[in-house]
Design an enzyme around this catalytic site. Sequence first.
Site, PDB file in Angstrom:
ATOM      1  N   ILE A 163      78.946 -49.436 -31.421  1.00  0.00           N
ATOM      2  CA  ILE A 163      79.313 -48.426 -30.417  1.00  0.00           C
ATOM      3  C   ILE A 163      78.456 -47.165 -30.550  1.00  0.00           C
ATOM      4  CG2 ILE A 163      81.095 -47.133 -31.693  1.00  0.00           C
ATOM      5  CD1 ILE A 163      82.923 -47.537 -29.230  1.00  0.00           C
ATOM      6  N   HIS A 193      75.072 -55.061 -40.451  1.00  0.00           N
ATOM      7  CA  HIS A 193      74.360 -54.330 -39.397  1.00  0.00           C
ATOM      8  C   HIS A 193      73.003 -55.009 -39.233  1.00  0.00           C
ATOM      9  CE1 HIS A 193      76.763 -50.448 -39.534  1.00  0.00           C
ATOM     10  NE2 HIS A 193      77.051 -50.912 -40.743  1.00  0.00           N
ATOM     11  N   GLY A 242      78.713 -45.272 -47.106  1.00  0.00           N
ATOM     12  CA  GLY A 242      78.839 -45.166 -45.652  1.00  0.00           C
ATOM     13  C   GLY A 242      79.719 -46.214 -45.013  1.00  0.00           C
ATOM     14  N   GLN A 243      80.399 -47.043 -45.820  1.00  0.00           N
ATOM     15  CA  GLN A 243      81.287 -48.034 -45.189  1.00  0.00           C
ATOM     16  C   GLN A 243      82.519 -47.321 -44.639  1.00  0.00           C
ATOM     17  OE1 GLN A 243      82.619 -51.339 -47.651  1.00  0.00           O
ATOM     18  NE2 GLN A 243      83.420 -52.453 -45.874  1.00  0.00           N
ATOM     19  N   ASN A 278      76.759 -51.976 -45.771  1.00  0.00           N
ATOM     20  CA  ASN A 278      77.285 -50.815 -46.479  1.00  0.00           C
ATOM     21  C   ASN A 278      78.539 -51.255 -47.225  1.00  0.00           C
ATOM     22  OD1 ASN A 278      75.331 -49.072 -45.394  1.00  0.00           O
ATOM     23  ND2 ASN A 278      76.560 -48.706 -43.554  1.00  0.00           N
ATOM     24  N   HIS A 307      80.858 -56.700 -42.576  1.00  0.00           N
ATOM     25  CA  HIS A 307      79.982 -56.736 -41.398  1.00  0.00           C
ATOM     26  C   HIS A 307      78.543 -56.487 -41.803  1.00  0.00           C
ATOM     27  CE1 HIS A 307      81.525 -52.624 -41.865  1.00  0.00           C
ATOM     28  NE2 HIS A 307      80.349 -52.198 -41.423  1.00  0.00           N
TER      29      HIS A 307
HETATM   30  P1  5GP Z   1      80.112 -49.048 -41.522  1.00  0.00           P
HETATM   31  O1  5GP Z   1      80.019 -47.544 -41.409  1.00  0.00           O
HETATM   32  O2  5GP Z   1      81.482 -49.450 -42.018  1.00  0.00           O
HETATM   33  O3  5GP Z   1      78.994 -49.683 -42.307  1.00  0.00           O
HETATM   34  O4  5GP Z   1      79.922 -49.621 -40.066  1.00  0.00           O
HETATM   35  C1  5GP Z   1      80.911 -49.555 -39.094  1.00  0.00           C
HETATM   36  C2  5GP Z   1      80.221 -49.509 -37.764  1.00  0.00           C
HETATM   37  O5  5GP Z   1      81.175 -49.787 -36.770  1.00  0.00           O
HETATM   38  C3  5GP Z   1      79.601 -48.162 -37.435  1.00  0.00           C
HETATM   39  O6  5GP Z   1      78.204 -48.297 -37.262  1.00  0.00           O
HETATM   40  C4  5GP Z   1      80.305 -47.732 -36.154  1.00  0.00           C
HETATM   41  O7  5GP Z   1      79.447 -47.109 -35.222  1.00  0.00           O
HETATM   42  C5  5GP Z   1      80.846 -49.043 -35.632  1.00  0.00           C
HETATM   43  N1  5GP Z   1      82.063 -48.923 -34.845  1.00  0.00           N
HETATM   44  C6  5GP Z   1      83.130 -48.117 -35.115  1.00  0.00           C
HETATM   45  N2  5GP Z   1      84.082 -48.286 -34.190  1.00  0.00           N
HETATM   46  C7  5GP Z   1      83.607 -49.222 -33.313  1.00  0.00           C
HETATM   47  C8  5GP Z   1      84.142 -49.813 -32.128  1.00  0.00           C
HETATM   48  O8  5GP Z   1      85.269 -49.552 -31.694  1.00  0.00           O
HETATM   49  N3  5GP Z   1      83.360 -50.720 -31.480  1.00  0.00           N
HETATM   50  C9  5GP Z   1      82.092 -51.045 -31.939  1.00  0.00           C
HETATM   51  N4  5GP Z   1      81.421 -51.941 -31.222  1.00  0.00           N
HETATM   52  N5  5GP Z   1      81.565 -50.514 -33.052  1.00  0.00           N
HETATM   53  C10 5GP Z   1      82.310 -49.614 -33.728  1.00  0.00           C
END
Ligand code: 5GP
Length: 117
Positions: free
Chosen positions: A36, A105, A96-97, A90, A103
């Site tokens: 997003i 990236h 940064g998780q 992450n 997941h």
């Molecule tokens: P993290 O920070 O845990 O490695 O990655 C989580 C990712 O999820 C972030 O890059 C963030 O932009 C994405 N994200 C958070 N909320 C949503 C959402 O509601 N929909 C989508 N498609 N991505 C999201």
Amino acid sequence: MAGEPQADCLFCKIVAGDVPATVVRETETTLAFRDINPQAPTHVLVIPKAHHPDAASLAAAEPKIAADVLREAGEVAAEEKSESYRIVFNTGAGAGQTVFHAHAHVLGGRGLQWPPG
Ligand code: 5GP
Ligand code: ZN
């Protein structure tokens, strides 16, 4: 229990269809959808449909599904015509998780610096 949907998990809600997402690929075990808040022209998240808190936990519990996530990351990059790309997991808040459902990236479509921040 490991692998079961978690009521308070955003990505479990996306798997269930309760939160919308722009899905680019789906398999029996994985879902790939656009981030997003993209950090590159290609920024897709590849997740296992089953809930595991991070990549290493997923690999320990379900090594085949961890491999499915990696293979799908490559398929996403190929579909996006990203010859060079980066797969990031992450792990932990300090790295940064923010979503504690494993997941990958998949980042591509621009030059990617090394080392990362
Ligand atoms: P993290 O920070 O845990 O490695 O990655 C989580 C990712 O999820 C972030 O890059 C963030 O932009 C994405 N994200 C958070 N909320 C949503 C959402 O509601 N929909 C989508 N498609 N991505 C999201
Ligand atoms: Zn989850």
